[in-house]
Design an enzyme around this catalytic site. Structure first.
Site, PDB file in Angstrom:
ATOM      1  N   LYS A  49      34.986 -23.398 -25.963  1.00 23.72           N
ATOM      2  CA  LYS A  49      35.178 -23.679 -27.379  1.00 23.72           C
ATOM      3  C   LYS A  49      34.323 -22.760 -28.255  1.00 23.72           C
ATOM      4  O   LYS A  49      33.472 -22.025 -27.749  1.00 23.72           O
ATOM      5  CB  LYS A  49      34.889 -25.156 -27.630  1.00 23.72           C
ATOM      6  CG  LYS A  49      35.876 -26.065 -26.893  1.00 23.72           C
ATOM      7  CD  LYS A  49      35.606 -27.512 -27.185  1.00 23.72           C
ATOM      8  CE  LYS A  49      36.566 -28.409 -26.426  1.00 23.72           C
ATOM      9  NZ  LYS A  49      36.325 -29.821 -26.717  1.00 23.72           N
TER      10      LYS A  49
ATOM     11  N   TYR B  53      45.836 -31.619 -28.284  1.00 19.79           N
ATOM     12  CA  TYR B  53      45.096 -32.877 -28.368  1.00 19.79           C
ATOM     13  C   TYR B  53      45.970 -34.037 -28.860  1.00 19.79           C
ATOM     14  O   TYR B  53      45.473 -34.961 -29.511  1.00 19.79           O
ATOM     15  CB  TYR B  53      43.886 -32.710 -29.278  1.00 19.79           C
ATOM     16  CG  TYR B  53      42.780 -31.885 -28.675  1.00 19.79           C
ATOM     17  CD1 TYR B  53      42.135 -32.288 -27.510  1.00 19.79           C
ATOM     18  CD2 TYR B  53      42.361 -30.696 -29.269  1.00 19.79           C
ATOM     19  CE1 TYR B  53      41.117 -31.540 -26.950  1.00 19.79           C
ATOM     20  CE2 TYR B  53      41.332 -29.930 -28.715  1.00 19.79           C
ATOM     21  CZ  TYR B  53      40.721 -30.361 -27.558  1.00 19.79           C
ATOM     22  OH  TYR B  53      39.700 -29.620 -27.010  1.00 19.79           O
TER      23      TYR B  53
ATOM     24  N   ASN C 177      31.436 -30.401 -28.336  1.00 18.73           N
ATOM     25  CA  ASN C 177      31.492 -30.134 -26.910  1.00 18.73           C
ATOM     26  C   ASN C 177      31.865 -28.677 -26.665  1.00 18.73           C
ATOM     27  O   ASN C 177      32.713 -28.130 -27.348  1.00 18.73           O
ATOM     28  CB  ASN C 177      32.527 -31.063 -26.280  1.00 18.73           C
ATOM     29  CG  ASN C 177      32.223 -31.353 -24.853  1.00 18.73           C
ATOM     30  OD1 ASN C 177      31.790 -30.478 -24.121  1.00 18.73           O
ATOM     31  ND2 ASN C 177      32.447 -32.588 -24.454  1.00 18.73           N
TER      32      ASN C 177
ATOM     33  N   HIS D 273      36.406 -27.447 -22.529  1.00 16.63           N
ATOM     34  CA  HIS D 273      37.485 -28.383 -22.205  1.00 16.63           C
ATOM     35  C   HIS D 273      37.976 -28.047 -20.801  1.00 16.63           C
ATOM     36  O   HIS D 273      38.097 -26.874 -20.449  1.00 16.63           O
ATOM     37  CB  HIS D 273      38.652 -28.247 -23.183  1.00 16.63           C
ATOM     38  CG  HIS D 273      39.874 -28.979 -22.726  1.00 16.63           C
ATOM     39  ND1 HIS D 273      40.070 -30.319 -22.985  1.00 16.63           N
ATOM     40  CD2 HIS D 273      40.921 -28.581 -21.975  1.00 16.63           C
ATOM     41  CE1 HIS D 273      41.212 -30.695 -22.426  1.00 16.63           C
ATOM     42  NE2 HIS D 273      41.757 -29.658 -21.806  1.00 16.63           N
TER      43      HIS D 273
ATOM     44  N   GLU E  44      48.852 -28.102 -20.160  1.00 15.09           N
ATOM     45  CA  GLU E  44      47.951 -27.279 -20.967  1.00 15.09           C
ATOM     46  C   GLU E  44      48.128 -25.795 -20.670  1.00 15.09           C
ATOM     47  O   GLU E  44      48.132 -24.966 -21.593  1.00 15.09           O
ATOM     48  CB  GLU E  44      46.503 -27.714 -20.732  1.00 15.09           C
ATOM     49  CG  GLU E  44      46.230 -29.104 -21.267  1.00 15.09           C
ATOM     50  CD  GLU E  44      44.917 -29.707 -20.792  1.00 15.09           C
ATOM     51  OE1 GLU E  44      44.461 -30.655 -21.444  1.00 15.09           O
ATOM     52  OE2 GLU E  44      44.349 -29.237 -19.782  1.00 15.09           O
TER      53      GLU E  44
END
Length: 147
Positions: A9, A49, A112, A115, A126
């Site tokens: 991220k 998401y 965070n 992922h 994904e």
């Protein structure tokens, strides 16, 4: 062989620890078969998401994930999803054990740093969201005898 989607991220890029995090996954023996740096659109964030869309933290998650570039990757190994999840550690930073990626590098759960797919089915979904089939490179891993 099983594949897992992994995304570093914006916090990882901003902190300049991309190489350290990727190195930890590679040192385990996971085979990197796809990787690209990209900017996530709001539409892609919504699709990625989707299961969190009605949760109170969703807007902050979407804002964070679209705030800067990410590194999207596909790893491959036997039991890849479970192995990656073990290396990544618990989502909640107070539960992430030292020695895991989140345990060593994450300070705030809502920011965070990584992922990772939570199931083989989600991994496939994904990967298909972020990669075209021709962007996945199946290569002969000569070092696999060492792991």
């Amino acid at each position: 062989m099983e594949r897992s989607f992994v995304m570093l991220k914006p916090g990882v890029i901003n902190r300049r620890i991309v190489g350290e995090v990727i190195s930890r996954l590679e040192k385990k023996g996971l085979k990197l078969v796809g990787m690209k740096m990209m900017k996530i659109t709001s539409d892609l964030a919504d699709r990625h998401y989707a299961e969190h869309k009605d949760k109170s933290f969703y807007k902050d998650l979407q804002t964070y994930i679209t705030s800067g570039p990410v590194v999207a990757m596909v790893f491959e190994a036997e039991d890849c999803v479970a192995l990656v999840r073990k290396l990544v550690g618990a989502t909640k930073v107070t539960e992430a054990q030292p020695g895991t990626i989140r345990g060593d590098y994450a300070l705030h759960t809502n920011l965070n740093i990584i992922h990772a797919s939570d199931s083989p089915k989600n991994g496939e979904r994904e990967i298909n969201l972020f990669f075209k089939p021709e962007e996945i490179i199946d290569w002969n891993d000569q070092s696999s005898i060492w792991y």
